[in-house]
Design a protein around this motif. Sequence first.
Motif, PDB file in Angstrom:
ATOM      1  N   MET A 199      39.168  55.787 -62.003  1.00 26.02           N
ATOM      2  CA  MET A 199      38.249  56.541 -62.839  1.00 26.02           C
ATOM      3  C   MET A 199      37.659  55.670 -63.945  1.00 26.02           C
ATOM      4  O   MET A 199      38.333  54.789 -64.483  1.00 26.02           O
ATOM      5  N   PRO A 200      36.374  55.913 -64.306  1.00 24.25           N
ATOM      6  CA  PRO A 200      35.772  55.164 -65.415  1.00 24.25           C
ATOM      7  C   PRO A 200      36.581  55.351 -66.689  1.00 24.25           C
ATOM      8  O   PRO A 200      37.053  56.443 -66.990  1.00 24.25           O
ATOM      9  N   GLY A 201      36.760  54.244 -67.394  1.00 27.89           N
ATOM     10  CA  GLY A 201      37.509  54.295 -68.639  1.00 27.89           C
ATOM     11  C   GLY A 201      38.984  54.008 -68.472  1.00 27.89           C
ATOM     12  O   GLY A 201      39.662  53.697 -69.444  1.00 27.89           O
ATOM     13  N   SER A 202      39.503  54.134 -67.241  1.00 28.20           N
ATOM     14  CA  SER A 202      40.915  53.819 -67.029  1.00 28.20           C
ATOM     15  C   SER A 202      41.061  52.330 -66.753  1.00 28.20           C
ATOM     16  O   SER A 202      40.138  51.677 -66.270  1.00 28.20           O
ATOM     17  N   ARG A 203      42.213  51.798 -67.053  1.00 25.55           N
ATOM     18  CA  ARG A 203      42.425  50.360 -66.903  1.00 25.55           C
ATOM     19  C   ARG A 203      42.626  50.018 -65.433  1.00 25.55           C
ATOM     20  O   ARG A 203      43.368  50.691 -64.722  1.00 25.55           O
ATOM     21  N   LYS A 204      41.950  48.985 -64.979  1.00 29.75           N
ATOM     22  CA  LYS A 204      42.120  48.546 -63.600  1.00 29.75           C
ATOM     23  C   LYS A 204      42.470  47.063 -63.584  1.00 29.75           C
ATOM     24  O   LYS A 204      42.075  46.300 -64.459  1.00 29.75           O
ATOM     25  N   MET A 205      43.217  46.662 -62.572  1.00 30.86           N
ATOM     26  CA  MET A 205      43.631  45.277 -62.391  1.00 30.86           C
ATOM     27  C   MET A 205      42.844  44.676 -61.231  1.00 30.86           C
ATOM     28  O   MET A 205      42.675  45.319 -60.193  1.00 30.86           O
ATOM     29  N   GLU A 206      42.387  43.463 -61.412  1.00 35.43           N
ATOM     30  CA  GLU A 206      41.628  42.767 -60.370  1.00 35.43           C
ATOM     31  C   GLU A 206      42.372  41.519 -59.943  1.00 35.43           C
ATOM     32  O   GLU A 206      42.857  40.747 -60.764  1.00 35.43           O
ATOM     33  N   PHE A 207      42.479  41.306 -58.612  1.00 37.14           N
ATOM     34  CA  PHE A 207      43.156  40.126 -58.086  1.00 37.14           C
ATOM     35  C   PHE A 207      42.596  39.824 -56.704  1.00 37.14           C
ATOM     36  O   PHE A 207      42.588  40.679 -55.826  1.00 37.14           O
ATOM     37  N   LYS A 208      42.089  38.607 -56.537  1.00 31.29           N
ATOM     38  CA  LYS A 208      41.530  38.156 -55.260  1.00 31.29           C
ATOM     39  C   LYS A 208      40.473  39.107 -54.716  1.00 31.29           C
ATOM     40  O   LYS A 208      40.432  39.431 -53.529  1.00 31.29           O
ATOM     41  N   GLY A 209      39.603  39.599 -55.605  1.00 29.26           N
ATOM     42  CA  GLY A 209      38.484  40.427 -55.196  1.00 29.26           C
ATOM     43  C   GLY A 209      38.813  41.884 -54.934  1.00 29.26           C
ATOM     44  O   GLY A 209      37.933  42.655 -54.550  1.00 29.26           O
ATOM     45  N   ASN A 210      40.060  42.297 -55.129  1.00 36.11           N
ATOM     46  CA  ASN A 210      40.460  43.690 -54.948  1.00 36.11           C
ATOM     47  C   ASN A 210      40.856  44.304 -56.290  1.00 36.11           C
ATOM     48  O   ASN A 210      41.124  43.591 -57.256  1.00 36.11           O
ATOM     49  N   TYR A 211      40.905  45.641 -56.317  1.00 32.88           N
ATOM     50  CA  TYR A 211      41.202  46.351 -57.560  1.00 32.88           C
ATOM     51  C   TYR A 211      42.382  47.292 -57.356  1.00 32.88           C
ATOM     52  O   TYR A 211      42.585  47.836 -56.272  1.00 32.88           O
ATOM     53  N   TRP A 212      43.163  47.460 -58.415  1.00 30.89           N
ATOM     54  CA  TRP A 212      44.307  48.360 -58.415  1.00 30.89           C
ATOM     55  C   TRP A 212      44.298  49.216 -59.679  1.00 30.89           C
ATOM     56  O   TRP A 212      43.831  48.769 -60.732  1.00 30.89           O
ATOM     57  N   HIS A 213      44.837  50.450 -59.589  1.00 32.54           N
ATOM     58  CA  HIS A 213      45.249  51.130 -60.802  1.00 32.54           C
ATOM     59  C   HIS A 213      46.336  50.278 -61.459  1.00 32.54           C
ATOM     60  O   HIS A 213      47.113  49.611 -60.762  1.00 32.54           O
ATOM     61  N   GLU A 214      46.414  50.320 -62.754  1.00 27.71           N
ATOM     62  CA  GLU A 214      47.440  49.537 -63.436  1.00 27.71           C
ATOM     63  C   GLU A 214      48.835  49.911 -62.941  1.00 27.71           C
ATOM     64  O   GLU A 214      49.705  49.051 -62.769  1.00 27.71           O
ATOM     65  N   THR A 215      49.047  51.202 -62.668  1.00 25.59           N
ATOM     66  CA  THR A 215      50.367  51.651 -62.210  1.00 25.59           C
ATOM     67  C   THR A 215      50.617  51.341 -60.731  1.00 25.59           C
ATOM     68  O   THR A 215      51.755  51.454 -60.260  1.00 25.59           O
ATOM     69  N   CYS A 216      49.566  50.987 -59.987  1.00 22.88           N
ATOM     70  CA  CYS A 216      49.727  50.635 -58.568  1.00 22.88           C
ATOM     71  C   CYS A 216      49.905  49.134 -58.357  1.00 22.88           C
ATOM     72  O   CYS A 216      50.338  48.709 -57.281  1.00 22.88           O
ATOM     73  N   PHE A 217      49.563  48.350 -59.373  1.00 25.27           N
ATOM     74  CA  PHE A 217      49.646  46.887 -59.250  1.00 25.27           C
ATOM     75  C   PHE A 217      51.067  46.462 -59.625  1.00 25.27           C
ATOM     76  O   PHE A 217      51.356  46.067 -60.748  1.00 25.27           O
TER      77      PHE A 217
END
Length: 284
Positions: free
Chosen positions: A110-128
């Motif tokens: 969701m916009p505004g939530s923190r996301k993690m990026e690694f090797k061109g992919n994205y995760w929710h912070e809690t999924c990474f």
Amino acid sequence: MTTAQFDCQYCTASLLGKKYVIKDDNPYCISCYDRIFSNYCEECKEPIESDSKDLCYKHRHWHEGCFKCTKCNHSLVEKPFAAKDERLLCTECYSNECSSKCFKCKRTIMPGSRKMEFKGNYWHETCFVCEHCLQPIGTKPLISKESGNYCLPCFEKKFAHYCNFCKKVISSGGIMFHDQQWHKECFLCSGCRKELCEEEFMSKDDYPFCMDCYNHLYAKRCAACTKPITGLRGAKFICFQDRQWHSECFNCGKCSISLVGEGFLTQSMEIFCRKCGSGMDTDI
């Protein structure tokens, strides 16, 4: 304001006892005001009259009832929204259409939530999370394998090899020698201590040596040219009694013909072909 002055600025009709609108300090009847000054709705293209609420966003105008998400048609009045390609979208539709999808759970980030990026992919912070301990990795160092991402402590416990020299973890690369792992920078000549990772080397008693050190310390010498015999890259050599020759140096001492695979005679420290050795006091 006198009675004569209390007329519509445009049509001059009397405004006494009627609804009117003041614009730039001048009175206008409702009909004239709507015709002259009303904004037109982006959705229905009809004028937004003075008795209607005019909703404005970036110099564009809507009736209150027309101010809706262009995808799901839900009202955006007093609700958060976003714009994409001149379209207004509610946050849910915007997220579904425009936001990144989590590589782990496949749900929208969701916009505004923190996301993690690694090797061109994205995760929710809690999924990474670390694949082994399942703790969030965040911005901590990690090592990625086909089976997932791992924090350093878990990677070392589960996968890491340890350098035979410094006993520290080899996180990537490394050299295998006698079934043991070495860091490239730790794989050194046992004589002069220079790095061997990009060098040819020989082994003696399970210790690696660069060619210079090996030749100086251990290599046998050719009886003809006196240069070291290494046997590298399948090079052949000849042994006879306690002497050795490079195959290209194993020649008749008189006519220089190659004696490889041929019979030969010896006299003292010399070797001869049968023809040259005939008549000499030679040993067979």
